[in-house]
Design a protein around this motif. Structure first.
Motif, PDB file in Angstrom:
ATOM      1  N   LYS A 200     -20.255 -41.720  27.209  1.00 15.88           N
ATOM      2  CA  LYS A 200     -21.084 -42.724  27.887  1.00 15.88           C
ATOM      3  C   LYS A 200     -22.018 -43.425  26.906  1.00 15.88           C
ATOM      4  CE  LYS A 200     -21.167 -40.137  32.274  1.00 15.88           C
ATOM      5  NZ  LYS A 200     -20.340 -38.994  31.827  1.00 15.88           N
ATOM      6  N   TRP A 201     -22.285 -42.779  25.775  1.00 14.08           N
ATOM      7  CA  TRP A 201     -23.285 -43.279  24.833  1.00 14.08           C
ATOM      8  C   TRP A 201     -22.709 -43.504  23.444  1.00 14.08           C
ATOM      9  CZ3 TRP A 201     -26.853 -44.679  27.964  1.00 14.08           C
ATOM     10  CH2 TRP A 201     -27.089 -43.938  29.132  1.00 14.08           C
ATOM     11  N   LEU A 202     -21.392 -43.590  23.354  1.00 20.52           N
ATOM     12  CA  LEU A 202     -20.732 -43.832  22.076  1.00 20.52           C
ATOM     13  C   LEU A 202     -19.686 -44.920  22.252  1.00 20.52           C
ATOM     14  CD1 LEU A 202     -20.110 -40.128  20.961  1.00 20.52           C
ATOM     15  CD2 LEU A 202     -21.795 -41.689  19.960  1.00 20.52           C
ATOM     16  N   ASP A 203     -19.541 -45.751  21.243  1.00 15.59           N
ATOM     17  CA  ASP A 203     -18.462 -46.731  21.235  1.00 15.59           C
ATOM     18  C   ASP A 203     -17.163 -46.089  20.765  1.00 15.59           C
ATOM     19  OD1 ASP A 203     -19.972 -49.237  21.888  1.00 15.59           O
ATOM     20  OD2 ASP A 203     -21.036 -48.685  20.051  1.00 15.59           O
ATOM     21  N   VAL A 204     -17.287 -45.140  19.833  1.00 15.48           N
ATOM     22  CA  VAL A 204     -16.099 -44.529  19.232  1.00 15.48           C
ATOM     23  C   VAL A 204     -16.285 -43.026  19.093  1.00 15.48           C
ATOM     24  CG1 VAL A 204     -14.524 -44.519  17.259  1.00 15.48           C
ATOM     25  CG2 VAL A 204     -15.673 -46.649  17.910  1.00 15.48           C
ATOM     26  N   LEU A 205     -15.288 -42.268  19.574  1.00 15.64           N
ATOM     27  CA  LEU A 205     -15.209 -40.834  19.321  1.00 15.64           C
ATOM     28  C   LEU A 205     -14.317 -40.628  18.110  1.00 15.64           C
ATOM     29  CD1 LEU A 205     -14.458 -39.565  22.965  1.00 15.64           C
ATOM     30  CD2 LEU A 205     -16.696 -39.923  21.912  1.00 15.64           C
ATOM     31  N   MET A 206     -14.787 -39.862  17.124  1.00 12.72           N
ATOM     32  CA  MET A 206     -13.990 -39.599  15.931  1.00 12.72           C
ATOM     33  C   MET A 206     -13.761 -38.103  15.777  1.00 12.72           C
ATOM     34  SD  MET A 206     -15.298 -42.244  13.008  1.00 12.72           S
ATOM     35  CE  MET A 206     -15.499 -44.010  13.309  1.00 12.72           C
ATOM     36  N   PRO A 207     -12.800 -37.538  16.518  1.00  9.19           N
ATOM     37  CA  PRO A 207     -12.504 -36.111  16.355  1.00  9.19           C
ATOM     38  C   PRO A 207     -11.908 -35.837  14.978  1.00  9.19           C
ATOM     39  CG  PRO A 207     -10.847 -37.154  17.732  1.00  9.19           C
ATOM     40  CD  PRO A 207     -11.921 -38.184  17.511  1.00  9.19           C
ATOM     41  N   ALA A 238     -15.064 -45.227  25.813  1.00  7.82           N
ATOM     42  CA  ALA A 238     -15.112 -45.241  24.350  1.00  7.82           C
ATOM     43  C   ALA A 238     -13.693 -45.346  23.790  1.00  7.82           C
ATOM     44  CB  ALA A 238     -15.790 -43.982  23.830  1.00  7.82           C
ATOM     45  N   GLN A 239     -13.608 -45.624  22.488  1.00 10.33           N
ATOM     46  CA  GLN A 239     -12.327 -45.580  21.794  1.00 10.33           C
ATOM     47  C   GLN A 239     -12.218 -44.262  21.037  1.00 10.33           C
ATOM     48  OE1 GLN A 239     -11.732 -49.001  19.270  1.00 10.33           O
ATOM     49  NE2 GLN A 239     -11.549 -50.413  20.989  1.00 10.33           N
ATOM     50  N   VAL A 240     -10.985 -43.900  20.692  1.00 10.24           N
ATOM     51  CA  VAL A 240     -10.738 -42.708  19.881  1.00 10.24           C
ATOM     52  C   VAL A 240     -10.138 -43.137  18.548  1.00 10.24           C
ATOM     53  CG1 VAL A 240      -9.407 -40.567  19.658  1.00 10.24           C
ATOM     54  CG2 VAL A 240     -10.429 -41.181  21.865  1.00 10.24           C
ATOM     55  N   TRP A 241     -10.872 -42.885  17.473  1.00  5.67           N
ATOM     56  CA  TRP A 241     -10.359 -43.070  16.115  1.00  5.67           C
ATOM     57  C   TRP A 241     -10.275 -41.682  15.508  1.00  5.67           C
ATOM     58  CZ3 TRP A 241     -13.816 -47.507  13.678  1.00  5.67           C
ATOM     59  CH2 TRP A 241     -13.784 -48.625  14.520  1.00  5.67           C
ATOM     60  N   VAL A 242      -9.087 -41.195  15.298  1.00  6.00           N
ATOM     61  CA  VAL A 242      -8.918 -39.817  14.841  1.00  6.00           C
ATOM     62  C   VAL A 242      -9.189 -39.699  13.342  1.00  6.00           C
ATOM     63  CG1 VAL A 242      -7.264 -37.932  14.548  1.00  6.00           C
ATOM     64  CG2 VAL A 242      -7.308 -39.240  16.677  1.00  6.00           C
ATOM     65  N   GLY A 243      -9.998 -38.724  12.985  1.00  7.12           N
ATOM     66  CA  GLY A 243     -10.251 -38.424  11.585  1.00  7.12           C
ATOM     67  C   GLY A 243      -9.118 -37.588  11.021  1.00  7.12           C
ATOM     68  N   ILE A 244      -8.465 -38.077   9.969  1.00  2.48           N
ATOM     69  CA  ILE A 244      -7.386 -37.335   9.313  1.00  2.48           C
ATOM     70  C   ILE A 244      -7.675 -37.227   7.823  1.00  2.48           C
ATOM     71  CG2 ILE A 244      -5.674 -38.069  11.025  1.00  2.48           C
ATOM     72  CD1 ILE A 244      -4.575 -40.002   8.888  1.00  2.48           C
ATOM     73  N   GLN A 245      -7.070 -36.249   7.202  1.00  2.00           N
ATOM     74  CA  GLN A 245      -7.255 -36.048   5.765  1.00  2.00           C
ATOM     75  C   GLN A 245      -6.306 -36.932   4.962  1.00  2.00           C
ATOM     76  OE1 GLN A 245      -6.615 -31.898   6.848  1.00  2.00           O
ATOM     77  NE2 GLN A 245      -7.955 -31.321   5.150  1.00  2.00           N
ATOM     78  N   THR A 246      -6.767 -37.323   3.797  1.00  3.32           N
ATOM     79  CA  THR A 246      -5.915 -38.053   2.862  1.00  3.32           C
ATOM     80  C   THR A 246      -5.353 -37.103   1.807  1.00  3.32           C
ATOM     81  OG1 THR A 246      -7.830 -38.576   1.473  1.00  3.32           O
ATOM     82  CG2 THR A 246      -7.216 -40.187   3.172  1.00  3.32           C
ATOM     83  N   TYR A 247      -5.419 -35.822   2.077  1.00  2.00           N
ATOM     84  CA  TYR A 247      -4.966 -34.795   1.142  1.00  2.00           C
ATOM     85  C   TYR A 247      -4.561 -33.546   1.921  1.00  2.00           C
ATOM     86  CZ  TYR A 247      -9.634 -32.996   2.105  1.00  2.00           C
ATOM     87  OH  TYR A 247     -10.757 -32.539   2.753  1.00  2.00           O
ATOM     88  N   SER A 248      -3.651 -32.781   1.350  1.00  2.00           N
ATOM     89  CA  SER A 248      -3.364 -31.447   1.860  1.00  2.00           C
ATOM     90  C   SER A 248      -4.122 -30.457   0.975  1.00  2.00           C
ATOM     91  CB  SER A 248      -1.854 -31.180   1.842  1.00  2.00           C
ATOM     92  OG  SER A 248      -1.352 -31.229   0.521  1.00  2.00           O
ATOM     93  N   VAL A 249      -3.929 -29.169   1.224  1.00  2.00           N
ATOM     94  CA  VAL A 249      -4.701 -28.159   0.498  1.00  2.00           C
ATOM     95  C   VAL A 249      -3.793 -27.016   0.065  1.00  2.00           C
ATOM     96  CG1 VAL A 249      -6.618 -26.519   0.641  1.00  2.00           C
ATOM     97  CG2 VAL A 249      -6.788 -28.722   1.811  1.00  2.00           C
ATOM     98  N   ASN A 250      -3.953 -26.606  -1.178  1.00  3.02           N
ATOM     99  CA  ASN A 250      -3.293 -25.390  -1.650  1.00  3.02           C
ATOM    100  C   ASN A 250      -4.019 -24.201  -1.031  1.00  3.02           C
ATOM    101  OD1 ASN A 250      -2.674 -23.025  -3.203  1.00  3.02           O
ATOM    102  ND2 ASN A 250      -1.928 -24.340  -4.855  1.00  3.02           N
ATOM    103  N   LEU A 251      -3.343 -23.487  -0.153  1.00  2.00           N
ATOM    104  CA  LEU A 251      -4.011 -22.424   0.598  1.00  2.00           C
ATOM    105  C   LEU A 251      -4.396 -21.228  -0.274  1.00  2.00           C
ATOM    106  CD1 LEU A 251      -1.927 -22.405   3.914  1.00  2.00           C
ATOM    107  CD2 LEU A 251      -4.112 -23.531   3.436  1.00  2.00           C
ATOM    108  N   GLU A 252      -3.789 -21.122  -1.456  1.00  2.00           N
ATOM    109  CA  GLU A 252      -4.098 -19.983  -2.323  1.00  2.00           C
ATOM    110  C   GLU A 252      -5.403 -20.181  -3.072  1.00  2.00           C
ATOM    111  OE1 GLU A 252      -0.832 -19.061  -4.860  1.00  2.00           O
ATOM    112  OE2 GLU A 252       0.511 -18.528  -3.194  1.00  2.00           O
ATOM    113  N   ASP A 253      -5.582 -21.348  -3.660  1.00  2.00           N
ATOM    114  CA  ASP A 253      -6.806 -21.573  -4.446  1.00  2.00           C
ATOM    115  C   ASP A 253      -7.715 -22.658  -3.853  1.00  2.00           C
ATOM    116  OD1 ASP A 253      -5.517 -23.954  -5.047  1.00  2.00           O
ATOM    117  OD2 ASP A 253      -5.090 -23.428  -7.125  1.00  2.00           O
TER     118      ASP A 253
END
Length: 298
Positions: A200-207, A238-253
């Protein structure tokens, strides 16, 4: 009679603020920008590749002269990019401020007032949006439910959005108020975030639907799609703009692995198919930016 007129006037002002919620944002591609990267931001490239919004971390105002930051905002606009301040609410540098006085069981209104004053200053200075980050508790929101005063963790976070929205829109009705949201659909218990109230109080939700190294594992595309659909179903006006990563992650280090443009676009395809109206890329400095010109308008 005067009291009644005052009430009616206040109600009219509030109605006009809600009614002016921005529903025709022309470009819905955003990117998060750390303050340390402000001077290297490739605005020309971003403009050519369809980025319409830059979320500049508020720390830029403490790292650089104000004139430099304001010049950056103007440079963004000269490239057709809308500058927002990426605004830390209750968490900063791994330190948390609880927005509730535990003794009186009331809001810390002075803290709210300080945040609002900062946000108002940024809008008056020419920024076109405020992006609320850490607009949540640090995992213990349920401990701030006080029936005797009617206060709840969810109520506190929603009230923060309401006060920010009212203040920002009263200065510039076209300014965009957005918020970074935790990806869990039950985040109100831990974080006090209830999208169906905050909307109600946001123009955009960015999960922040970051699927790489999410609690030590890489999540599936189905996980991304399902969460996106849930936020779309709870977005209200509101609108939904999804936050995504521009990188993956090496789970070991835990080292980041930059994604190429095709991989980032595939992530965008997933959220677009699930109903998202936009994307927020985390972050500049990692990954190869694809050409996203008119992507969500296609």
């Amino acid at each position: 009679m005067r009291h009644l007129k005052a009430i009616l006037f206040s109600a009219l002002v509030m109605f006009s603020l809600i009614s002016c919620k921005e529903d025709a944002i022309e470009n819905t591609n955003a990117i998060w920008l750390w303050s340390t990267h402000m001077k290297e931001a490739p605005l020309q490239e971003w403009a050519e590749k369809g980025i319409g919004h830059v979320l500049l971390n508020e720390a830029a105002f403490w790292k650089y002269d104000q004139e430099e930051v304001l010049a950056f905002a103007q440079d963004c606009k000269a490239h057709g990019i809308r500058p927002h301040v990426w605004f830390q609410c209750f968490g900063r540098n791994k330190q948390w401020t609880f927005p509730v006085d535990e003794q009186t069981k009331t809001l810390k209104q002075e803290y709210f007032d300080d945040m609002i004053q900062r946000a108002e200053g940024y809008i008056k200075a020419g920024f076109e949006g405020i992006h609320l980050d850490y607009v949540r508790f640090c995992g213990n929101a349920h401990k701030f439910n006080f029936p005797e005063t009617g206060l709840t963790g969810v109520g506190v976070i929603t009230e923060c959005c309401r006060q920010m929205y009212t203040a920002v829109k009263s200065i510039n009705p076209d300014a965009i108020l957005s918020a970074a949201l935790m990806p869990e659909i039950d985040s109100e218990y831990r974080y006090g975030q209830r999208p169906s109230e905050m909307n109600k109080w946001l123009d955009v939700l960015m999960p922040m639907i970051y699927r790489y190294d999410y609690y030590g594992e890489n999540k599936t595309t189905e996980w991304v799609s399902g969460l996106t659909r849930w936020f779309v179903e709870n977005k209200g006006d509101a609108q939904v703009w999804v936050g995504i990563q521009t990188y993956s992650v090496n789970l070991e280090d835990k080292t980041p692995i930059p994604l190429d443009a095709d991989a980032i676009m595939k992530e965008c395809d997933i959220i677009k198919a699930a109903g998202a109206e936009g994307v927020a890329l985390f972050r500049h400095g990692l990954g190869t930016l694809p050409d996203m010109t008119d992507y969500f308008a296609r």
